[in-house]
Design an enzyme around this catalytic site. Structure first.
Site, PDB file in Angstrom:
ATOM      1  N   CYS A  18       8.720  -3.145   5.572  1.00  0.00           N
ATOM      2  CA  CYS A  18       7.702  -3.021   4.536  1.00  0.00           C
ATOM      3  C   CYS A  18       7.161  -1.597   4.535  1.00  0.00           C
ATOM      4  O   CYS A  18       6.926  -1.021   5.601  1.00  0.00           O
ATOM      5  CB  CYS A  18       6.574  -4.017   4.821  1.00  0.00           C
ATOM      6  SG  CYS A  18       5.255  -4.013   3.612  1.00  0.00           S
ATOM      7  N   HIS A  27       9.160 -11.389  -1.070  1.00  0.00           N
ATOM      8  CA  HIS A  27       8.404 -10.453  -0.227  1.00  0.00           C
ATOM      9  C   HIS A  27       7.284  -9.807  -1.045  1.00  0.00           C
ATOM     10  O   HIS A  27       6.132  -9.746  -0.598  1.00  0.00           O
ATOM     11  CB  HIS A  27       9.362  -9.387   0.329  1.00  0.00           C
ATOM     12  CG  HIS A  27       8.713  -8.340   1.169  1.00  0.00           C
ATOM     13  ND1 HIS A  27       8.950  -8.222   2.513  1.00  0.00           N
ATOM     14  CD2 HIS A  27       7.844  -7.344   0.853  1.00  0.00           C
ATOM     15  CE1 HIS A  27       8.244  -7.195   2.995  1.00  0.00           C
ATOM     16  NE2 HIS A  27       7.568  -6.643   1.998  1.00  0.00           N
ATOM     17  N   GLU A  28       7.617  -9.350  -2.252  1.00  0.00           N
ATOM     18  CA  GLU A  28       6.619  -8.672  -3.088  1.00  0.00           C
ATOM     19  C   GLU A  28       5.573  -9.649  -3.632  1.00  0.00           C
ATOM     20  O   GLU A  28       4.386  -9.318  -3.692  1.00  0.00           O
ATOM     21  CB  GLU A  28       7.292  -7.899  -4.221  1.00  0.00           C
ATOM     22  CG  GLU A  28       8.257  -6.806  -3.760  1.00  0.00           C
ATOM     23  CD  GLU A  28       7.697  -5.863  -2.709  1.00  0.00           C
ATOM     24  OE1 GLU A  28       6.487  -5.573  -2.719  1.00  0.00           O
ATOM     25  OE2 GLU A  28       8.487  -5.406  -1.852  1.00  0.00           O
ATOM     26  N   HIS A  69       2.905 -10.204  -1.203  1.00  0.00           N
ATOM     27  CA  HIS A  69       1.866  -9.161  -1.213  1.00  0.00           C
ATOM     28  C   HIS A  69       0.763  -9.493  -2.219  1.00  0.00           C
ATOM     29  O   HIS A  69      -0.407  -9.190  -1.986  1.00  0.00           O
ATOM     30  CB  HIS A  69       2.455  -7.792  -1.560  1.00  0.00           C
ATOM     31  CG  HIS A  69       3.072  -7.080  -0.408  1.00  0.00           C
ATOM     32  ND1 HIS A  69       2.388  -6.787   0.757  1.00  0.00           N
ATOM     33  CD2 HIS A  69       4.322  -6.586  -0.237  1.00  0.00           C
ATOM     34  CE1 HIS A  69       3.190  -6.151   1.588  1.00  0.00           C
ATOM     35  NE2 HIS A  69       4.372  -6.014   1.014  1.00  0.00           N
TER      36      HIS A  69
END
Length: 184
Positions: free
Chosen positions: A111, A154-155, A158
């Site tokens: 990351c 993954h994004e 966030h």
């Protein structure tokens, strides 16, 4: 132009906050932000530019990593199988369906907001369908699999205040779930 100094690091409270929906049509500021995010990823993958501006290579970035609590993300990487770039600028993305089957990157995930390597297997859905909006306000439904699905999850994490290492089994970081598929 965004550089590594614009990316907030692990421990910053914005990375643990739930990002807010972005009003459409995009404001001039939000349009500039999402375009800058794409430019950053492209430059980070260009050897000359990344060296010149000291950028770490990235394949995805979310607005919270730039200290903006907004539900916006960008994915950009070269897909060897397709022989072309996969590029998505997504506003207010939501995973609307997913496979039961899981996948993972054998080398683990990294990351831009985490400076040190965090060893461990991160299990993700092997296939997902994402509903989102483009910067022009067009609604899109994307069916993603393999690396694209992993990067998108993954994004999206966030945007929900979740870091990749939250998914790693603390007792056995390298444990692979039964029937999970390795994505090379």
């Amino acid at each position: 132009m965004l550089t590594m100094k614009d990316i907030i690091r692990d421990g910053h409270p914005t990375l643990r906050a739930k990002a807010e929906e972005v009003p459409l049509p995009l404001s001039t500021e939000d349009r500039q932000l999402i375009d800058d995010m794409l430019e950053f990823l492209k430059m980070s993958q260009d050897e000359e530019q990344s060296r010149k501006y000291q950028l770490r290579s990235g394949v995805g970035i979310a607005a919270p990593q730039l200290n903006h609590k907004k539900r916006m993300l960008v994915i950009h990487f070269y897909d060897e199988k397709k022989g072309d770039y996969v590029t998505h600028q997504l506003i207010n993305p939501k995973i609307i369906s997913h496979s039961v089957e899981k996948s993972y990157l054998p080398t683990g995930e990294g990351c831009l907001s985490v400076d040190e390597a965090v060893p461990g297997i991160v299990h993700r859905y092997a296939r997902i369908t994402v509903k989102a909006y483009t910067p022009d306000g067009e609604e899109v439904k994307l069916r993603l699999k393999d690396f694209s699905a992993i990067v998108a999850q993954h994004e999206i994490d966030h945007l929900n205040g979740v870091m990749f290492y939250d998914h790693i089994d603390k007792a056995d970081p390298m444990k692979v779930q039964k029937d999970a598929i390795a994505v090379e």
